[in-house]
Motif scaffolding. Structure first.
Motif, PDB file in Angstrom:
ATOM      1  N   ASP A  49       0.866  -1.181   0.000  1.00  0.00           N
ATOM      2  CA  ASP A  49       0.000   0.000   0.000  1.00  0.00           C
ATOM      3  C   ASP A  49       0.898   1.225   0.000  1.00  0.00           C
ATOM      4  O   ASP A  49       2.133   1.116  -0.029  1.00  0.00           O
ATOM      5  N   GLN A  50       0.293   2.392   0.052  1.00  0.00           N
ATOM      6  CA  GLN A  50       1.056   3.638   0.050  1.00  0.00           C
ATOM      7  C   GLN A  50       0.347   4.686   0.890  1.00  0.00           C
ATOM      8  O   GLN A  50      -0.878   4.830   0.815  1.00  0.00           O
ATOM      9  N   ILE A  51       1.132   5.388   1.705  1.00  0.00           N
ATOM     10  CA  ILE A  51       0.631   6.545   2.451  1.00  0.00           C
ATOM     11  C   ILE A  51       0.973   7.793   1.662  1.00  0.00           C
ATOM     12  O   ILE A  51       2.116   7.977   1.229  1.00  0.00           O
ATOM     13  N   ARG A  52      -0.009   8.681   1.496  1.00  0.00           N
ATOM     14  CA  ARG A  52       0.218   9.946   0.810  1.00  0.00           C
ATOM     15  C   ARG A  52      -0.104  11.093   1.770  1.00  0.00           C
ATOM     16  O   ARG A  52      -1.144  11.086   2.427  1.00  0.00           O
ATOM     17  N   PHE A  53       0.815  12.080   1.833  1.00  0.00           N
ATOM     18  CA  PHE A  53       0.581  13.270   2.643  1.00  0.00           C
ATOM     19  C   PHE A  53      -0.102  14.338   1.789  1.00  0.00           C
ATOM     20  O   PHE A  53       0.304  14.607   0.660  1.00  0.00           O
ATOM     21  N   ARG A  54      -1.137  14.931   2.336  1.00  0.00           N
ATOM     22  CA  ARG A  54      -1.895  15.957   1.612  1.00  0.00           C
ATOM     23  C   ARG A  54      -1.079  17.236   1.472  1.00  0.00           C
ATOM     24  O   ARG A  54      -0.447  17.689   2.410  1.00  0.00           O
ATOM     25  N   ASP A  55      -1.091  17.835   0.263  1.00  0.00           N
ATOM     26  CA  ASP A  55      -0.463  19.143   0.063  1.00  0.00           C
ATOM     27  C   ASP A  55      -1.197  20.179   0.908  1.00  0.00           C
ATOM     28  O   ASP A  55      -2.436  20.191   0.944  1.00  0.00           O
ATOM     29  N   SER A  56      -0.436  21.059   1.586  1.00  0.00           N
ATOM     30  CA  SER A  56      -1.085  22.048   2.448  1.00  0.00           C
ATOM     31  C   SER A  56      -0.136  23.199   2.759  1.00  0.00           C
ATOM     32  O   SER A  56       1.057  23.166   2.430  1.00  0.00           O
ATOM     33  N   VAL A  57      -0.684  24.212   3.425  1.00  0.00           N
ATOM     34  CA  VAL A  57       0.082  25.390   3.839  1.00  0.00           C
ATOM     35  C   VAL A  57       1.092  25.007   4.917  1.00  0.00           C
ATOM     36  O   VAL A  57       0.836  24.137   5.757  1.00  0.00           O
ATOM     37  N   SER A  58       2.249  25.649   4.892  1.00  0.00           N
ATOM     38  CA  SER A  58       3.264  25.478   5.931  1.00  0.00           C
ATOM     39  C   SER A  58       3.689  26.849   6.439  1.00  0.00           C
ATOM     40  O   SER A  58       3.446  27.873   5.795  1.00  0.00           O
ATOM     41  N   HIS A  59       4.295  26.883   7.598  1.00  0.00           N
ATOM     42  CA  HIS A  59       4.838  28.135   8.125  1.00  0.00           C
ATOM     43  C   HIS A  59       5.937  27.822   9.128  1.00  0.00           C
ATOM     44  O   HIS A  59       6.120  26.665   9.536  1.00  0.00           O
TER      45      HIS A  59
END
Length: 208
Positions: A49-59
Motif C-alpha cells: 500500500d502507500q501513504i500519501r501526505f496531503r499538500d497544504s500550507v506550511s509556516h
C-alpha cells in the motif's frame, strides 16, 4: 523533550555560538508544501500500500547569523505543516483510512550568497529531525532524520529588511521495516527508505 522545548534550546545554542559581532536575521515565513508518499506493507503479509501526505500550507521561522567569511551564514530552520496521511487502499484502524497530523522540522546548517553579500541569490542546506505527530494521541509519533536543500533570492529593502523567497526540498529518512502510525497494535510497516516534499515559501527578514 517536546518540540517547543527542543526549539527553544536549539535556538539558544545557535545564537550563543554565533560570532559576537555578527548580524542576525529573523525570518518568519509562510509557504506551501507539496508531495510526500511512503510505501508500506501489512506485517506478515504480501499486501502493499502507500501513504500519501496531503499538500497544504506550511509556516515557520528561519534564523541566520553572519559568519566571518563574506556571503556565508549559519542557518536554523523550523517548519510546521498541518496535513493528513491517507492510505491508498488499506486502513490505519477499522473504518480509518486517513489521519490528521502535524509535521515539524527542526534543522541546522548554512546559507551561501555567491556574490559575497547578505542579499541576492543564495543556496542553503540544513540537517536535523522531522517529527510526525498525529493529532489523535492514540497513534504513534515518529522522529526521523531529515535533510533540506534549496535556494532562493533575498530582495534588498533596507539595511534591516529583506524579502526572502525560498524553494527547498525536504527529505525525511525512514527505517525500512519500522512501524507506521499505530493504534492498539500495528499491522503496517515502512518499506520506503524515505520521502521527499517540496516547499515554496516567502518571508520578511529582519536583521539586527
Amino acid at each position: 523533550m517536546n518540540i517547543r522545548t527542543l526549539t527553544a534550546v536549539t535556538l539558544t545554542l545557535a545564537l550563543a555560538s554565533s560570532p559576537a559581532a555578527a548580524d542576525i536575521g529573523l525570518s518568519p515565513f509562510a509557504g506551501y508544501r507539496m508531495g510526500g508518499s511512503v510505501d508500506i506493507e501489512t506485517a506478515g503479509a504480501s499486501t502493499d500500500d502507500q501513504i500519501r501526505f496531503r499538500d497544504s500550507v506550511s509556516h515557520g521561522l528561519v534564523v541566520n547569523f553572519d559568519l566571518p567569511e563574506a556571503g556565508k551564514q549559519g542557518e536554523l530552520y523550523f517548519g510546521r505543516q498541518s496535513t493528513s496521511a491517507r492510505l491508498d487502499n488499506g486502513l490505519f484502524a477499522p473504518g480509518t483510512r486517513s489521519i490528521d497530523l502535524t509535521i515539524y522540522q527542526l534543522q541546522f546548517g548554512g546559507l551561501y550568497f555567491p556574490g559575497g553579500k547578505t542579499y541576492g541569490g543564495f543556496v542553503s542546506g540544513v540537517l536535523g529531525v522531522t517529527r510526525l505527530e498525529p493529532d489523535d494521541s492514540s497513534y504513534d509519533t515518529h522522529h526521523r532524520a531529515a535533510l533540506s536543500l534549496g535556494g532562493g533570492y533575498q530582495f534588498f529593502l533596507s539595511e534591516q529588511l529583506r524579502l526572502r523567497l525560498d524553494l527547498r526540498g525536504v527529505y525525511t529518512a525512514l527505517d525500512s521495516g519500522g512501524s507506521v502510525f499505530c493504534s492498539g497494535g500495528c499491522e503496517l510497516k515502512f518499506r520506503s527508505s524515505g520521502y521527499l516534499q517540496v516547499e515554496a515559501s516567502a518571508g520578511l527578514v529582519v536583521r539586527f
